[in-house]
Write a protein that holds these residues in place. Sequence first.
Motif, mmCIF file in Angstrom:
data_model
loop_
_atom_site.group_PDB
_atom_site.id
_atom_site.type_symbol
_atom_site.label_atom_id
_atom_site.label_comp_id
_atom_site.label_asym_id
_atom_site.label_seq_id
_atom_site.Cartn_x
_atom_site.Cartn_y
_atom_site.Cartn_z
ATOM 1 N N ASP A 1 -0.742 -2.707 -6.048
ATOM 2 C CA ASP A 1 -1.948 -3.459 -5.700
ATOM 3 C C ASP A 1 -1.537 -4.910 -5.421
ATOM 4 O O ASP A 1 -0.801 -5.499 -6.213
ATOM 5 C CB ASP A 1 -2.923 -3.375 -6.895
ATOM 6 C CG ASP A 1 -4.192 -4.161 -6.643
ATOM 7 O OD1 ASP A 1 -4.542 -4.327 -5.456
ATOM 8 O OD2 ASP A 1 -4.825 -4.601 -7.625
ATOM 9 N N PRO B 1 5.200 1.722 -8.659
ATOM 10 C CA PRO B 1 3.868 2.120 -8.188
ATOM 11 C C PRO B 1 2.852 2.028 -9.325
ATOM 12 O O PRO B 1 3.157 2.339 -10.475
ATOM 13 C CB PRO B 1 4.074 3.584 -7.762
ATOM 14 C CG PRO B 1 5.522 3.682 -7.426
ATOM 15 C CD PRO B 1 6.235 2.737 -8.344
ATOM 16 N N GLY B 2 1.653 1.562 -8.984
ATOM 17 C CA GLY B 2 0.606 1.398 -10.009
ATOM 18 C C GLY B 2 0.559 -0.029 -10.529
ATOM 19 O O GLY B 2 -0.403 -0.417 -11.196
ATOM 20 N N LEU C 1 0.834 -1.209 0.000
ATOM 21 C CA LEU C 1 0.000 0.000 0.000
ATOM 22 C C LEU C 1 0.863 1.250 0.000
ATOM 23 O O LEU C 1 0.621 2.196 -0.758
ATOM 24 C CB LEU C 1 -0.901 0.015 1.242
ATOM 25 C CG LEU C 1 -2.221 -0.732 1.128
ATOM 26 C CD1 LEU C 1 -2.938 -0.728 2.466
ATOM 27 C CD2 LEU C 1 -3.103 -0.054 0.065
ATOM 28 N N LYS C 2 1.899 1.241 0.837
ATOM 29 C CA LYS C 2 2.801 2.396 0.976
ATOM 30 C C LYS C 2 3.453 2.719 -0.369
ATOM 31 O O LYS C 2 3.665 3.865 -0.717
ATOM 32 C CB LYS C 2 3.863 2.061 2.041
ATOM 33 C CG LYS C 2 4.638 3.266 2.515
ATOM 34 C CD LYS C 2 5.554 2.885 3.649
ATOM 35 C CE LYS C 2 6.609 3.964 3.855
ATOM 36 N NZ LYS C 2 7.771 3.469 4.550
ATOM 37 N N LYS C 3 3.747 1.655 -1.134
ATOM 38 C CA LYS C 3 4.423 1.861 -2.421
ATOM 39 C C LYS C 3 3.446 2.135 -3.556
ATOM 40 O O LYS C 3 3.840 2.512 -4.656
ATOM 41 C CB LYS C 3 5.277 0.623 -2.730
ATOM 42 C CG LYS C 3 6.295 0.923 -3.789
ATOM 43 C CD LYS C 3 7.166 -0.234 -4.114
ATOM 44 C CE LYS C 3 7.966 0.139 -5.351
ATOM 45 N NZ LYS C 3 8.739 -0.971 -5.860
ATOM 46 N N GLY C 4 2.163 1.897 -3.299
ATOM 47 C CA GLY C 4 1.164 2.096 -4.364
ATOM 48 C C GLY C 4 1.092 0.908 -5.304
ATOM 49 O O GLY C 4 0.774 1.038 -6.487
#
Length: 261
Positions: free
Chosen positions: A133, A172-173, A128-131
Amino acid sequence: MLFFFTIILLSIAIGLAYLFAGKVMVPLKKSYHQQVEFTTNASHELRTPLSVIHSSVELLEECKEALPEFEQHVLDGLKDEVTRMIRLVESLLTLARSDSKQWNFKLEAVDLGQISYETYQAMLPLALKKGVDIQIDPPTIDANTSVIQGNTDQLRQLIYILLDNAIKYTPPGGKVTIKYRVDTHSRTTLQVTDTGIGIPKDELSRIFERFYRVDKARSREFGGAGLGLSIAADILRSHQAFIHVTSEEGKGSVFEIAFEA
Ligand code: ADP
């Protein structure tokens, strides 16, 4: 006469071979044990001062707000490096234990689904912290459907290593999925998939080597020392399990493990 001469020559040759092999083997074996012992002792010795530094940094963190901005950055850097060193020392100890066959290896019935789920939950905040999923498939645990003979701590560590890498090497993403299945031949498979940076084809055979990192500068930036997958390989060996890795640069990787019933 010639026959006896040949026999004597052969006996001398075999005797010399044994003598020579013995002479070479003993020091090699000894130096190997010395090397393992050295790694174990050095790691143990490093553990205590590192824990002391870590506790001191945590203490300083409590009054971080009172520090000037520059000192706050220095403290953050110090904390990252100490954490990295503690992880490195722990990895070295694990490998030394595995080398010296001192791994406390007790086989028991382990629910792979259960520990996959627990490790997935433990890794959620990091993702979550890194983005990134992160998903688990199936999304709910169906107790006792994927029980194998293994060691809980080691299997937990194995899943942790694979998920940690998947999150680490996925921008991220991106997406990480952990999937476990029991197939018709009672074979249990565990699959960790990511949509990350991938691994070049010609490097795939080397990623399980100790201290091997595909891109040293990049791995260092991510905080890796190149030991995670070699620990994973030792755990797989002790479970007589197999791993298959497929990867495409820029697209992602799939690490699939098969545990035979
Ligand atoms: P590290 O601690 O450096 O991640 P590992 O032994 O776990 O060490 O992995 C070895 C190397 O394999 C890594 O440095 C990285 O280059 C590559 N690697 C491992 N897993 C992945 C992944 N999921 N995606 C891309 N590269 C990976």
